[in-house]
Design an enzyme around this catalytic site. Structure first.
Site, PDB file in Angstrom:
ATOM      1  N   ASN A 217       0.830  -1.196   0.000  1.00 40.75           N
ATOM      2  CA  ASN A 217       0.000   0.000   0.000  1.00 40.75           C
ATOM      3  C   ASN A 217       0.876   1.263   0.000  1.00 40.75           C
ATOM      4  O   ASN A 217       1.646   1.481   0.929  1.00 40.75           O
ATOM      5  CB  ASN A 217      -0.904   0.007   1.234  1.00 40.75           C
ATOM      6  CG  ASN A 217      -1.785   1.244   1.292  1.00 40.75           C
ATOM      7  OD1 ASN A 217      -2.806   1.311   0.625  1.00 40.75           O
ATOM      8  ND2 ASN A 217      -1.385   2.241   2.056  1.00 40.75           N
ATOM      9  N   GLU A 218       0.752   2.060  -1.044  1.00 41.57           N
ATOM     10  CA  GLU A 218       1.385   3.393  -1.110  1.00 41.57           C
ATOM     11  C   GLU A 218       2.832   3.402  -0.606  1.00 41.57           C
ATOM     12  O   GLU A 218       3.175   4.092   0.351  1.00 41.57           O
ATOM     13  CB  GLU A 218       0.555   4.388  -0.308  1.00 41.57           C
ATOM     14  CG  GLU A 218      -0.843   4.572  -0.850  1.00 41.57           C
ATOM     15  CD  GLU A 218      -1.654   5.586  -0.051  1.00 41.57           C
ATOM     16  OE1 GLU A 218      -1.291   5.886   1.100  1.00 41.57           O
ATOM     17  OE2 GLU A 218      -2.650   6.086  -0.591  1.00 41.57           O
TER      18      GLU A 218
END
Length: 199
Positions: free
Chosen positions: A144-145
């Site tokens: 995630n990110e």
């Protein structure tokens, strides 16, 4: 009379106390959510249905599943088993995220993603989780990110491990990218093998 140095230390202690209170409050909210899910069964999924949601992305907490290196806590996995089954029963499509910025303590003590040699531990975890849930989950998010994670943790230094080292930031970014690529091809290989065996 306080010197400038003592004033700075006093301010740091105040900031730490404030941060501790904030973390304790957030931790209580998380625990309350977990307890509510455990006690109330389908309330969590019913709430999503009432909101007309038909999909849900969630993370599987690595440090919860593998508290010690190479030791899987199957009791902790039961929470995710129940969550997944209840969501599916309520018609909610799921996506699993494998890394959302938290790592086990033992992995951190080894140097975490700062060392390329440690990548194998996360890759093994990813393969384990995929093998457990691939029959039920069709959508997967490996990380995630990671740009935000690397910037906040290794460049700006506002997230753990609170480092401010641009070289290390790029190194961690590269290692996580390498994990993502290797995991992708590992999972693709597993899909091919599974489909071949199923024929």
């Amino acid at each position: 009379e306080l010197t400038a140095e003592k004033e700075q230390i006093a301010q740091q202690l105040t900031d730490l106390k404030t941060q501790k209170i904030k973390l304790e409050k957030e931790n209580k909210e998380i625990n309350d959510a977990l307890e509510k899910f455990t006690k109330d069964g389908d309330n969590y999924e019913k709430l999503m249905k009432d909101l007309n949601l038909n999909s849900y992305r969630f993370s599987i907490e690595w440090s919860r599943i593998e508290k010690n290196m190479n030791e899987i806590d199957y009791k902790e996995l039961e929470y995710y088993d129940d969550l997944i089954d209840n969501c599916i029963e309520n018609g909610i499509d799921l996506m699993i995220t494998l890394f959302h910025w938290t790592i086990p303590k033992w992995f951190d003590e080894l140097g975490g993603f700062e060392k390329e040699d440690n990548n194998k531990y996360f890759i093994n975890f990813a393969k384990f989780i995929y093998n457990r849930y691939y029959r039920k989950i069709k959508r997967w998010c490996i990380t995630n990110e990671i740009v935000n994670y690397c910037n906040a943790s290794y460049y700006i230094g506002i997230f753990p491990p609170n480092k401010k080292d641009i070289s290390l930031c790029f190194k961690v970014y590269w290692n996580i990218l390498e994990c993502q690529v290797k995991i992708y091809y590992e999972l693709i290989s597993l899909v091919i093998i599974i489909r071949t065996i199923s024929k």
